[in-house]
Design an enzyme around this catalytic site. Structure first.
Site, PDB file in Angstrom:
ATOM      1  N   GLU A   1       0.640  -0.824  -0.142  1.00 47.54           N
ATOM      2  CA  GLU A   1      -0.303   0.122   0.230  1.00 47.54           C
ATOM      3  C   GLU A   1       0.830   0.851   0.010  1.00 47.54           C
ATOM      4  OE1 GLU A   1      -3.800  -1.181   2.388  1.00 47.54           O
ATOM      5  OE2 GLU A   1      -2.110  -1.031   3.951  1.00 47.54           O
TER       6      GLU A   1
ATOM      7  N   CYS B   1       7.368  -6.588   6.948  1.00 48.18           N
ATOM      8  CA  CYS B   1       8.038  -6.056   7.931  1.00 48.18           C
ATOM      9  C   CYS B   1       8.332  -7.234   9.399  1.00 48.18           C
ATOM     10  CB  CYS B   1       7.772  -4.770   8.783  1.00 48.18           C
ATOM     11  SG  CYS B   1       8.835  -4.417   9.809  1.00 48.18           S
TER      12      CYS B   1
HETATM   13  S1  SF4 Z   1       9.227  -1.054  11.563  1.00 48.67           S
HETATM   14 FE1  SF4 Z   1       8.145  -1.054  13.276  1.00 48.67          FE
HETATM   15  S2  SF4 Z   1       6.527   0.032  12.971  1.00 48.67           S
HETATM   16 FE2  SF4 Z   1       7.399   0.696  10.927  1.00 48.67          FE
HETATM   17  S3  SF4 Z   1       6.741  -1.458   9.508  1.00 48.67           S
HETATM   18 FE3  SF4 Z   1       8.219  -2.704  11.025  1.00 48.67          FE
HETATM   19  S4  SF4 Z   1       7.180  -3.754  12.569  1.00 48.67           S
HETATM   20 FE4  SF4 Z   1       5.623  -1.495  11.379  1.00 48.67          FE
END
Ligand code: SF4
Length: 343
Positions: free
Chosen positions: A90, A110
């Site tokens: 997105e 992530c």
């Molecule tokens: S680093 Fe943390 S805040 Fe950033 S996308 Fe990954 S999980 Fe989400």
């Protein structure tokens, strides 16, 4: 076949040198691709037929496909893109007067698993290529009238940009290259959760964009709990690294601080934050938490947020309460998880 979108200037110059083609031809190709949006090599009429054919043998030109668009009541638009491997990411386009900011993704999911972030619940599915990163910007601009084209880019969407280091650096170089996308490096921001080794490495690159740090806590015990990366790079290690970051004279590091009710929003936290950043040239963005289904956190009251901000202002910090954009479409900070939704 390789997608020419995202192929680095350096690599294309090398390829042209191998083909015996002068390097200024790279500028011509980039001008067709990045300024005129040309998708067919045959249309690049200032190149020889032979070079056009050679390029067409090696490359194709394609942007990520817009699978879905969701319009927020506040004017923001969330774009859901489908990538070549079928994954979805997105981007969020946010208008604010003349400034149109596009928040783009660098990974599908992530692995950093910050507990207040919906993307973090997905785990890491895959890394985006440089072409898929800049492709979000190019595709959104193609979709919108010229007056609405993105003026600013923030890498704060899905993923930790410095965890996809090489592709992100290639993408950033193309963004700010005068031959390619020509975005001013002052208008591009990379936001990281604080991968200290990568920040040190990034400081050595010839890429002078803005740096934002997603900090969100003032004590290791709290940051460990909400951002597991802190166990590897504790707050002091991160701040020490930032003290050595080669900031240009007029630049400041941005600290992002998501305020979570009862977790990191006390007056004591505000005092600690003021002390922690006291030797850094910086500004602070306070972001009241944006909820999502299944999250155990809440946003603090407006009064609490204001009190937190007031302390920082009293210590002479530039501290802003960031208006959340696109909250009704799960387009705000920490809410992206690549789901097709309708308002
Ligand atoms: S680093 Fe943390 S805040 Fe950033 S996308 Fe990954 S999980 Fe989400």
């Amino acid at each position: 076949m390789i997608n020419l979108i995202g192929y680095s200037e350096q690599k294309l110059k090398q390829l042209f040198a191998d083909w015996g083609v002068p390097s200024y031809r790279v500028n011509q190709v980039f001008s067709w691709v990045y300024h005129r949006g040309t998708k067919q090599f045959n249309d690049m009429t200032n190149l020889s037929k032979d070079l056009r054919a050679r390029l067409a043998d090696h490359f194709y030109i394609a942007l990520p496909r817009i699978a879905h668009k969701t319009q927020s009541r506040d004017g923001s638009i969330k774009y859901l893109f489908e990538l070549e491997n079928g994954s979805q990411v997105e981007s969020v386009w946010m208008p604010d007067g003349a400034r149109k900011t596009l928040c783009i993704s660098s990974q599908v999911g992530c692995r950093l698993a910050c507990s207040f972030c919906l993307t973090g619940t997905l785990g890491l599915k895959s890394n985006l290529t440089a072409g898929e990163i800049i492709g979000q910007y190019l595709a959104v601009n193609e979709d919108l009238p010229e007056a609405d084209h993105a003026t600013n880019v923030v890498m704060m969407g899905m993923g930790e940009p410095l965890d996809n280091y090489d592709a992100v650096c290639d993408a950033l170089r193309l963004m700010v290259s005068p031959e390619a996308m020509r975005i001013s490096n002052r208008k591009v921001t990379l936001s990281t959760a604080g991968l200290v080794d990568r920040i040190r490495q990034f400081a050595q690159e010839d890429i002078h964009i803005n740096l934002a740090i997603s900090l969100n806590a003032t004590e290791d015990s709290t940051r460990d709990a909400i951002m597991p990366i802190n166990k590897r790079y504790p707050i002091k290690t991160l701040i020490d690294c930032l003290k050595k970051y080669p900031l240009k004279p007029t630049r400041r590091i941005t600290f992002e601080y998501v305020l979570l009710k009862g977790i990191n929003d006390s007056d004591e936290d505000a005092v600690r934050l003021g002390k922690l950043l006291s030797t850094l040239r910086c500004k602070i963005n306070l972001i009241p938490f944006n909820g999502f289904e299944g999250s155990c956190y809440e946003a603090p009251s407006e009064e609490r947020v204001k009190s937190f901000q007031n302390h920082l202002i009293s210590k002479k910090y530039s501290a802003f309460i960031r208006k959340s954009r696109g909250t009704d479409i799960l387009g705000a900070c920490g809410q992206l998880a690549a789901q097709a939704m309708t308002c």
